[in-house]
Design a protein around this motif. Sequence first.
Motif, PDB file in Angstrom:
ATOM      1  N   LEU A  42      31.464  58.473  26.873  1.00 56.71           N
ATOM      2  CA  LEU A  42      31.895  59.362  27.423  1.00 56.71           C
ATOM      3  C   LEU A  42      30.677  60.237  27.750  1.00 56.71           C
ATOM      4  O   LEU A  42      30.113  61.108  29.083  1.00 56.71           O
ATOM      5  CB  LEU A  42      32.761  60.419  27.527  1.00 56.71           C
ATOM      6  N   LYS A  43      30.032  60.425  26.615  1.00 53.07           N
ATOM      7  CA  LYS A  43      29.158  61.523  26.175  1.00 53.07           C
ATOM      8  C   LYS A  43      27.598  61.296  27.224  1.00 53.07           C
ATOM      9  O   LYS A  43      26.311  62.145  27.780  1.00 53.07           O
ATOM     10  CB  LYS A  43      28.190  61.364  24.534  1.00 53.07           C
ATOM     11  N   ASP A  44      27.012  59.646  26.952  1.00 55.41           N
ATOM     12  CA  ASP A  44      26.165  58.952  28.272  1.00 55.41           C
ATOM     13  C   ASP A  44      26.215  59.673  29.526  1.00 55.41           C
ATOM     14  O   ASP A  44      25.776  60.365  29.572  1.00 55.41           O
ATOM     15  CB  ASP A  44      26.046  57.553  27.713  1.00 55.41           C
ATOM     16  N   VAL A  45      27.960  59.448  29.439  1.00 49.37           N
ATOM     17  CA  VAL A  45      28.231  59.639  31.556  1.00 49.37           C
ATOM     18  C   VAL A  45      28.203  61.172  31.948  1.00 49.37           C
ATOM     19  O   VAL A  45      27.143  61.219  32.378  1.00 49.37           O
ATOM     20  CB  VAL A  45      29.712  59.565  31.690  1.00 49.37           C
TER      21      VAL A  45
ATOM     22  N   VAL B 207      38.538  68.866  38.936  1.00 48.28           N
ATOM     23  CA  VAL B 207      37.461  68.882  39.687  1.00 48.28           C
ATOM     24  C   VAL B 207      36.668  68.724  40.562  1.00 48.28           C
ATOM     25  O   VAL B 207      36.933  68.889  41.660  1.00 48.28           O
ATOM     26  CB  VAL B 207      36.635  67.568  38.727  1.00 48.28           C
ATOM     27  N   LYS B 208      35.643  70.022  40.692  1.00 49.21           N
ATOM     28  CA  LYS B 208      35.149  70.188  42.076  1.00 49.21           C
ATOM     29  C   LYS B 208      34.369  69.104  42.582  1.00 49.21           C
ATOM     30  O   LYS B 208      34.102  68.112  41.371  1.00 49.21           O
ATOM     31  CB  LYS B 208      33.577  71.046  41.428  1.00 49.21           C
ATOM     32  N   PRO B 209      34.391  69.303  43.344  1.00 47.78           N
ATOM     33  CA  PRO B 209      34.114  67.608  44.468  1.00 47.78           C
ATOM     34  C   PRO B 209      32.733  66.693  44.081  1.00 47.78           C
ATOM     35  O   PRO B 209      32.474  65.732  44.059  1.00 47.78           O
ATOM     36  CB  PRO B 209      34.720  68.094  46.165  1.00 47.78           C
ATOM     37  N   GLU B 210      31.983  68.100  44.032  1.00 45.59           N
ATOM     38  CA  GLU B 210      30.197  68.172  43.812  1.00 45.59           C
ATOM     39  C   GLU B 210      30.081  66.950  42.384  1.00 45.59           C
ATOM     40  O   GLU B 210      29.739  66.247  42.023  1.00 45.59           O
ATOM     41  CB  GLU B 210      29.196  69.435  43.961  1.00 45.59           C
ATOM     42  N   ASN B 211      30.882  67.837  41.187  1.00 48.25           N
ATOM     43  CA  ASN B 211      31.177  67.282  40.256  1.00 48.25           C
ATOM     44  C   ASN B 211      31.646  65.592  39.722  1.00 48.25           C
ATOM     45  O   ASN B 211      30.928  64.579  39.072  1.00 48.25           O
ATOM     46  CB  ASN B 211      31.861  68.627  38.528  1.00 48.25           C
ATOM     47  N   ARG B 212      32.676  65.645  41.214  1.00 47.67           N
ATOM     48  CA  ARG B 212      33.519  64.494  40.874  1.00 47.67           C
ATOM     49  C   ARG B 212      32.059  63.345  41.126  1.00 47.67           C
ATOM     50  O   ARG B 212      32.470  62.569  40.857  1.00 47.67           O
ATOM     51  CB  ARG B 212      34.607  64.877  42.097  1.00 47.67           C
ATOM     52  N   ARG B 213      31.509  63.289  42.802  1.00 47.48           N
ATOM     53  CA  ARG B 213      30.752  62.645  42.615  1.00 47.48           C
ATOM     54  C   ARG B 213      30.196  61.986  41.991  1.00 47.48           C
ATOM     55  O   ARG B 213      29.245  60.729  41.473  1.00 47.48           O
ATOM     56  CB  ARG B 213      30.121  63.257  44.140  1.00 47.48           C
ATOM     57  N   ARG B 214      28.958  63.251  40.728  1.00 46.08           N
ATOM     58  CA  ARG B 214      28.609  62.801  40.088  1.00 46.08           C
ATOM     59  C   ARG B 214      28.708  61.650  39.192  1.00 46.08           C
ATOM     60  O   ARG B 214      28.404  60.746  38.601  1.00 46.08           O
ATOM     61  CB  ARG B 214      28.023  64.448  39.824  1.00 46.08           C
ATOM     62  N   VAL B 215      30.338  62.880  38.378  1.00 43.31           N
ATOM     63  CA  VAL B 215      30.265  62.005  37.641  1.00 43.31           C
ATOM     64  C   VAL B 215      30.564  60.514  37.857  1.00 43.31           C
ATOM     65  O   VAL B 215      30.641  59.463  37.428  1.00 43.31           O
ATOM     66  CB  VAL B 215      32.010  62.204  37.182  1.00 43.31           C
TER      67      VAL B 215
ATOM     68  N   GLU C  44      29.456  58.469  40.291  1.00 46.76           N
ATOM     69  CA  GLU C  44      27.668  57.530  40.058  1.00 46.76           C
ATOM     70  C   GLU C  44      27.305  57.522  38.790  1.00 46.76           C
ATOM     71  O   GLU C  44      26.948  56.218  38.534  1.00 46.76           O
ATOM     72  CB  GLU C  44      26.134  58.650  40.670  1.00 46.76           C
ATOM     73  N   ALA C  45      27.932  58.852  38.035  1.00 43.61           N
ATOM     74  CA  ALA C  45      27.359  58.245  36.386  1.00 43.61           C
ATOM     75  C   ALA C  45      28.010  56.722  35.923  1.00 43.61           C
ATOM     76  O   ALA C  45      27.870  55.970  34.899  1.00 43.61           O
ATOM     77  CB  ALA C  45      26.940  59.351  35.806  1.00 43.61           C
ATOM     78  N   LEU C  46      29.454  56.978  36.319  1.00 40.67           N
ATOM     79  CA  LEU C  46      30.276  55.937  35.674  1.00 40.67           C
ATOM     80  C   LEU C  46      29.890  54.770  36.024  1.00 40.67           C
ATOM     81  O   LEU C  46      29.856  53.504  35.463  1.00 40.67           O
ATOM     82  CB  LEU C  46      31.871  56.518  36.298  1.00 40.67           C
ATOM     83  N   GLU C  47      29.637  54.981  37.645  1.00 43.46           N
ATOM     84  CA  GLU C  47      28.858  53.299  37.823  1.00 43.46           C
ATOM     85  C   GLU C  47      27.872  53.570  37.294  1.00 43.46           C
ATOM     86  O   GLU C  47      28.029  51.961  37.267  1.00 43.46           O
ATOM     87  CB  GLU C  47      28.438  53.967  39.431  1.00 43.46           C
TER      88      GLU C  47
ATOM     89  N   THR D  30      25.774  53.729  34.384  1.00 45.76           N
ATOM     90  CA  THR D  30      26.275  53.298  32.951  1.00 45.76           C
ATOM     91  C   THR D  30      27.649  51.961  32.023  1.00 45.76           C
ATOM     92  O   THR D  30      27.125  51.683  31.048  1.00 45.76           O
ATOM     93  CB  THR D  30      27.038  54.556  31.879  1.00 45.76           C
ATOM     94  N   GLY D  31      28.364  52.091  33.303  1.00 44.53           N
ATOM     95  CA  GLY D  31      28.707  51.281  33.600  1.00 44.53           C
ATOM     96  C   GLY D  31      29.849  51.185  32.032  1.00 44.53           C
ATOM     97  O   GLY D  31      30.806  50.480  31.679  1.00 44.53           O
ATOM     98  N   TYR D  32      30.369  52.579  32.076  1.00 41.66           N
ATOM     99  CA  TYR D  32      31.313  53.236  31.222  1.00 41.66           C
ATOM    100  C   TYR D  32      31.948  52.219  31.168  1.00 41.66           C
ATOM    101  O   TYR D  32      33.288  52.326  32.599  1.00 41.66           O
ATOM    102  CB  TYR D  32      31.794  54.780  31.460  1.00 41.66           C
ATOM    103  N   ARG D  33      33.595  52.418  29.816  1.00 37.78           N
ATOM    104  CA  ARG D  33      34.322  51.280  30.517  1.00 37.78           C
ATOM    105  C   ARG D  33      35.357  52.268  29.677  1.00 37.78           C
ATOM    106  O   ARG D  33      35.248  52.679  28.310  1.00 37.78           O
ATOM    107  CB  ARG D  33      35.193  49.619  29.680  1.00 37.78           C
ATOM    108  N   PRO D  34      36.582  53.184  30.113  1.00 36.00           N
ATOM    109  CA  PRO D  34      37.534  53.823  28.805  1.00 36.00           C
ATOM    110  C   PRO D  34      37.988  52.664  27.943  1.00 36.00           C
ATOM    111  O   PRO D  34      38.036  51.500  28.292  1.00 36.00           O
ATOM    112  CB  PRO D  34      38.530  53.775  30.037  1.00 36.00           C
ATOM    113  N   ASN D  35      38.674  53.095  26.571  1.00 36.98           N
ATOM    114  CA  ASN D  35      38.963  52.822  25.403  1.00 36.98           C
ATOM    115  C   ASN D  35      40.746  52.708  25.415  1.00 36.98           C
ATOM    116  O   ASN D  35      40.867  53.434  25.478  1.00 36.98           O
ATOM    117  CB  ASN D  35      38.644  52.595  24.181  1.00 36.98           C
TER     118      ASN D  35
END
Lengths: 342, 342
Positions: free
Chosen positions: B5-8, B29-37, B39-42, B44-49
């Motif tokens: 989560l920290k990387d994202v 979550v603000k739409p702009e922040n949601r969009r940035r998150v 993109e960052a999820l995509e 970094t390839g983050y996967r929730p545990n």
Amino acid sequence: MAATLKDVAALAGVSIKTVSNVVNGYGFVKPENRRRVEEALEATGYRPNVGARNLRRGRTGFIAMVVPELSVPYFGELVSLVISAAADHDWNVLIEQTQGVRDRERDALSALGPHMVDGAILSPEALTAEDLAVLDPGVPFVMLGEHSVHAAADHVAIDNVAAAKTAVAHLAALGRTRIAAIGANPARGTATLRLRGYTEALTEAGLPINETLIAPAAKYHRREGAQAMATFLDLPEPPDAVFCFNDLLAIGALRTAADRGLWVPEDLAVVGFDNIEESAYAIPRLTTVAPDKQAIAETAVNLLHSRVVDRDNREPQTIQAAFRLEVRGSSRPRAATRSPRP
Amino acid sequence: MAATLKDVAALAGVSIKTVSNVVNGYGFVKPENRRRVEEALEATGYRPNVGARNLRRGRTGFIAMVVPELSVPYFGELVSLVISAAADHDWNVLIEQTQGVRDRERDALSALGPHMVDGAILSPEALTAEDLAVLDPGVPFVMLGEHSVHAAADHVAIDNVAAAKTAVAHLAALGRTRIAAIGANPARGTATLRLRGYTEALTEAGLPINETLIAPAAKYHRREGAQAMATFLDLPEPPDAVFCFNDLLAIGALRTAADRGLWVPEDLAVVGFDNIEESAYAIPRLTTVAPDKQAIAETAVNLLHSRVVDRDNREPQTIQAAFRLEVRGSSRPRAATRSPRP
């Protein structure tokens, strides 16, 4: 109130340790004591706490089975056999469906792990050797189905090239000269091998390879088989036989042949692959390559068990399961005269 | 190295809390922040545990589905739909096969529990109301299929009496007077209801109920349908139509009719139940009662979700899913003159 080991021991007049040995299959137990424990287990209705037992053993009690689609009868039948084989090792089976899509196969693989399952049985369609090199599931796994790309894992499969050759050689031996194929798909490992068997058999029979008689199939469903057959029957010179890369495609082809008023096998011989139960009831009954599904399921589960429980660290093995050609009404020799169907 | 989560958060330039809110679907979550998150999820390839998340939620992340047999296409199709519906709620599905045997259904029920699953979907065949009263699985569960005995649990089913009546009334409207039934089985709840629909439709059509035209079936497999049809065709006055309590029985009946040289529907009209995909490709295509399987699967999973997650404590509900009669070639009106098959 659930019975405990203590209740069982008291009723049987033996120690808790003896009951535990019987329940867990450990150690030596005198036949007389075993009999008394078994009677007491029956009388009290004792059930082991499987969760706690697995925890002690460092196991989850689950294996994953990753397949394209349960609604495809071949996978329904295979999963059913795997569930039975897994139960013999006290394993429950988690099913994951991928639709044979590479991304979903990768997702399924990377979601595995020792916190969730003890091991996995994978039946991928689109996964590549590169995917497998990168996505270490972290638990032992067995691959089903032969793959043109080699991965460092145990494999259980039939010889797909030989099986396809046997099917097509059978059609050539019936005197068919325009033998078509349905199911070409460069993204599917088994499709590539079955296509190779098809072309090798044609060449050995002295028949030409005719690209217009090779139909691709994105999915191996009845609908795709029906559509491919319709395209063939619109050709100026339609085929007199068709080898389908699975039974569902063949059943679709039979349906189109019936819609066009063709007689099977008189006008068109049809051979499938998988020997799903449906093929034995098709009208006419479908000739098909019959892989030994029972052996595939049991071998895969036993291999996994040896890796997980016996911590067998031998090199990855490739085990070949048997197949046979089941010859039925859809490819009986051409009759001298036509007789009314069926 | 797996992304955290920290990387994202670092990549998106937002707080860890914001990333967590997006990932878990909590809070605003603000739409702009949601969009940035996103993109960052995509990126970094983050996967929730998922395991840790379920632990926090007090959930296992699994539901059980207890069915007779996956190799029966109706259950293969239904399980496939349940797996898809469950995935929408982040649930994995554990499959348990019982072969429809009462003892195995009871075992499956008593093996459940909150340590293993969050809830269960049961499709029992032989379980009684008494069994259910004694064997509390300790987790919410939904029953599929209508049952003559009422249990204190949520139910999702079609109206089996009405569905069977519709099928048999259709045959009577074609002018058939010796309408047989295959599938009677006093131990199966749905069989009892379908038999009632059959007899009610005959009575309303002014046709007699003839016990020799009612065939039992221990299993609802193709083989049993083929055998029952053979017995009917040996009668001095064989039936001119048959209503089968599932499609597999009907496909077996079609096979026997073909073996005996009968024409369907000219000599014998055939109707099945379930609308499995195979029925649309049968030769001839099979008329069948089509339950809304998609609705059954989604309703069952959503009911379970409301009980487990929303802790909905309302009285048990019975939800009726829709059905329709899919009329196809196996029961088209009798032709004035015979035409060659197909």
